[in-house]
Design an enzyme around this catalytic site. Structure first.
Site, PDB file in Angstrom:
ATOM      1  CD  GLU A  39      -1.873  -2.372   1.107  1.00  0.00           C
ATOM      2  OE1 GLU A  39      -1.037  -2.819   1.909  1.00  0.00           O
ATOM      3  OE2 GLU A  39      -2.459  -3.097   0.273  1.00  0.00           O
ATOM      4  CB  VAL A  99      10.136  -4.876   7.250  1.00  0.00           C
ATOM      5  CG1 VAL A  99       9.019  -5.169   8.211  1.00  0.00           C
ATOM      6  CG2 VAL A  99      11.108  -6.055   7.219  1.00  0.00           C
ATOM      7  CG  LEU A 100       8.247  -6.358   1.466  1.00  0.00           C
ATOM      8  CD1 LEU A 100       8.709  -5.959   0.088  1.00  0.00           C
ATOM      9  CD2 LEU A 100       6.843  -6.911   1.425  1.00  0.00           C
ATOM     10  CB  ILE A 101       9.536 -11.362   6.380  1.00  0.00           C
ATOM     11  CG1 ILE A 101       9.603 -10.191   7.362  1.00  0.00           C
ATOM     12  CG2 ILE A 101      10.362 -12.568   6.856  1.00  0.00           C
ATOM     13  CD1 ILE A 101      10.953  -9.837   7.897  1.00  0.00           C
ATOM     14  CB  THR A 105       4.349 -18.300  -2.068  1.00  0.00           C
ATOM     15  OG1 THR A 105       4.126 -16.987  -1.510  1.00  0.00           O
ATOM     16  CG2 THR A 105       3.619 -19.345  -1.237  1.00  0.00           C
ATOM     17  CG  HIS A 107       3.094 -12.606  -0.710  1.00  0.00           C
ATOM     18  ND1 HIS A 107       1.748 -12.454  -0.955  1.00  0.00           N
ATOM     19  CD2 HIS A 107       3.417 -11.648   0.189  1.00  0.00           C
ATOM     20  CE1 HIS A 107       1.287 -11.447  -0.235  1.00  0.00           C
ATOM     21  NE2 HIS A 107       2.273 -10.942   0.460  1.00  0.00           N
ATOM     22  NE  ARG A 146      19.833  -5.738   6.431  1.00  0.00           N
ATOM     23  CZ  ARG A 146      20.496  -6.806   6.919  1.00  0.00           C
ATOM     24  NH1 ARG A 146      20.115  -7.368   8.051  1.00  0.00           N
ATOM     25  NH2 ARG A 146      21.533  -7.309   6.270  1.00  0.00           N
TER      26      ARG A 146
HETATM   27  N1  LIG Z   1       4.003 -10.340   3.225  1.00  0.00           N
HETATM   28  C1  LIG Z   1       4.139  -9.036   3.570  1.00  0.00           C
HETATM   29  C2  LIG Z   1       3.117  -8.117   3.309  1.00  0.00           C
HETATM   30  N2  LIG Z   1       1.954  -8.529   2.754  1.00  0.00           N
HETATM   31  C3  LIG Z   1       0.789  -7.708   2.697  1.00  0.00           C
HETATM   32  C4  LIG Z   1       0.771  -6.750   1.504  1.00  0.00           C
HETATM   33  O1  LIG Z   1       1.736  -5.732   1.650  1.00  0.00           O
HETATM   34  C5  LIG Z   1      -0.580  -6.087   1.352  1.00  0.00           C
HETATM   35  O2  LIG Z   1      -0.844  -5.321   2.511  1.00  0.00           O
HETATM   36  C6  LIG Z   1      -1.725  -7.047   1.114  1.00  0.00           C
HETATM   37  O3  LIG Z   1      -1.409  -7.918   0.071  1.00  0.00           O
HETATM   38  C7  LIG Z   1      -3.005  -6.279   0.784  1.00  0.00           C
HETATM   39  O4  LIG Z   1      -2.841  -5.505  -0.389  1.00  0.00           O
HETATM   40  N3  LIG Z   1       3.268  -6.816   3.636  1.00  0.00           N
HETATM   41  C8  LIG Z   1       4.425  -6.374   4.207  1.00  0.00           C
HETATM   42  O5  LIG Z   1       4.542  -5.169   4.481  1.00  0.00           O
HETATM   43  N4  LIG Z   1       5.434  -7.257   4.474  1.00  0.00           N
HETATM   44  C9  LIG Z   1       5.326  -8.583   4.162  1.00  0.00           C
HETATM   45  O6  LIG Z   1       6.295  -9.357   4.427  1.00  0.00           O
HETATM   46  C1  LIG Z   2       1.119 -13.795   2.860  1.00  0.00           C
HETATM   47  C2  LIG Z   2       2.261 -13.209   3.563  1.00  0.00           C
HETATM   48  O1  LIG Z   2       2.104 -12.440   4.461  1.00  0.00           O
HETATM   49  C3  LIG Z   2       3.655 -13.473   3.082  1.00  0.00           C
HETATM   50  O2  LIG Z   2       4.541 -13.617   4.135  1.00  0.00           O
HETATM   51  C4  LIG Z   2       3.779 -14.560   2.105  1.00  0.00           C
HETATM   52  O3  LIG Z   2       4.181 -15.751   2.688  1.00  0.00           O
HETATM   53  P1  LIG Z   2       4.195 -17.054   1.778  1.00  0.00           P
HETATM   54  O4  LIG Z   2       5.078 -16.742   0.600  1.00  0.00           O
HETATM   55  O5  LIG Z   2       4.800 -18.115   2.657  1.00  0.00           O
HETATM   56  O6  LIG Z   2       2.778 -17.302   1.396  1.00  0.00           O
END
Ligand SMILES: Nc1c(NC[C@H](O)[C@H](O)[C@H](O)CO)[nH]c(=O)[nH]c1=O
Ligand SMILES: CC(=O)[C@@H](O)COP(=O)(O)O
Length: 195
Positions: A39, A99-101, A105, A107, A146
């Site tokens: 977002e 932060v993206l983890i 998958t 994703h 970080r």
């Molecule tokens: N997996 C992570 C997400 N997933 C959520 C998306 O960002 C989004 O809010 C959702 O798909 C609705 O549009 N967000 C993060 O910030 N970090 C992640 O690791």
């Molecule tokens: C859906 C999530 O929040 C994200 O961490 C994706 O995880 P995954 O790739 O194991 O579905």
């Protein structure tokens, strides 16, 4: 602007403290949270638009000007108090914190790609610096490091390790980048090169 992943509050605090130390008025820092990193580009775009439309409608008088002199822009705007935030002019810079983890998958890859391209597009389209405060981490431990935090499962940092390996709060770096870019953008707008 921040989403709510591991260490986000710490990085936000680090950014905020650095902005204040650089002389940014507390009243000129505006914060919005979003559900997830995906977002961020839209929110950055709409926040900037809100900062310009408030000025256009003349709702509020000027707040302190970060850059001084006759600048018509502020780095950031009035602190949110839980209600609609009014302000006095276009934002000078926006720090997009997230932060993206990595999961199991694709994703992570899709979101990282979309967000990084989205934020770049927004800053070029709007002509406002957007600082990339989005960490793309393979695990939570990387995210904690970080943020200058120790993860519960990790060993204390070796004091002899390199600066990068020891970890530090990247929020501070993002705030410094925001201040530098805000000042430079203003100078460039006036035909000046500032160092
Ligand atoms: N997996 C992570 C997400 N997933 C959520 C998306 O960002 C989004 O809010 C959702 O798909 C609705 O549009 N967000 C993060 O910030 N970090 C992640 O690791
Ligand atoms: C859906 C999530 O929040 C994200 O961490 C994706 O995880 P995954 O790739 O194991 O579905």
């Amino acid at each position: 602007m921040a989403n709510k992943g591991p260490g986000e509050a710490k990085k936000y605090d680090g950014a905020r403290k650095t902005l204040l130390a650089a002389g940014v008025q507390e009243a000129n820092i505006v914060t919005q949270t979003v559900p997830g990193a995906y977002e961020l580009p839209f929110a950055v775009q709409r926040m900037y638009s809100a900062s310009t439309s408030s000025q256009a409608s003349g709702l509020v008088s000027a707040a302190a000007d970060l850059l001084g002199g006759g600048s018509s822009t502020d780095l950031t705007k009035t602190v949110a108090t839980g209600e609609t935030n009014t302000n006095s002019g276009p934002l000078d810079a926006i720090i997009a914190i997230g932060v993206l983890i990595k999961g199991s998958t694709m994703h992570f890859e899709y979101i990282a790609d979309a967000v990084s391209h989205g934020l770049m597009r927004v800053q070029l389209d709007l002509n406002v610096p957007v600082i990339f405060g989005v960490l793309t981490c393979l695990d939570e431990e990387q995210a904690y490091k970080r943020a200058g935090l120790q993860h519960k499962d990790s060993k204390p940092a070796d004091p002899n390790a390199s600066y990068a390996e020891q970890g530090h709060n990247h929020g501070e770096d993002w705030a410094s980048a925001a201040v530098e870019m805000a000042a430079k953008r203003q100078g460039w707008g006036e035909g000046k090169f500032i160092d």
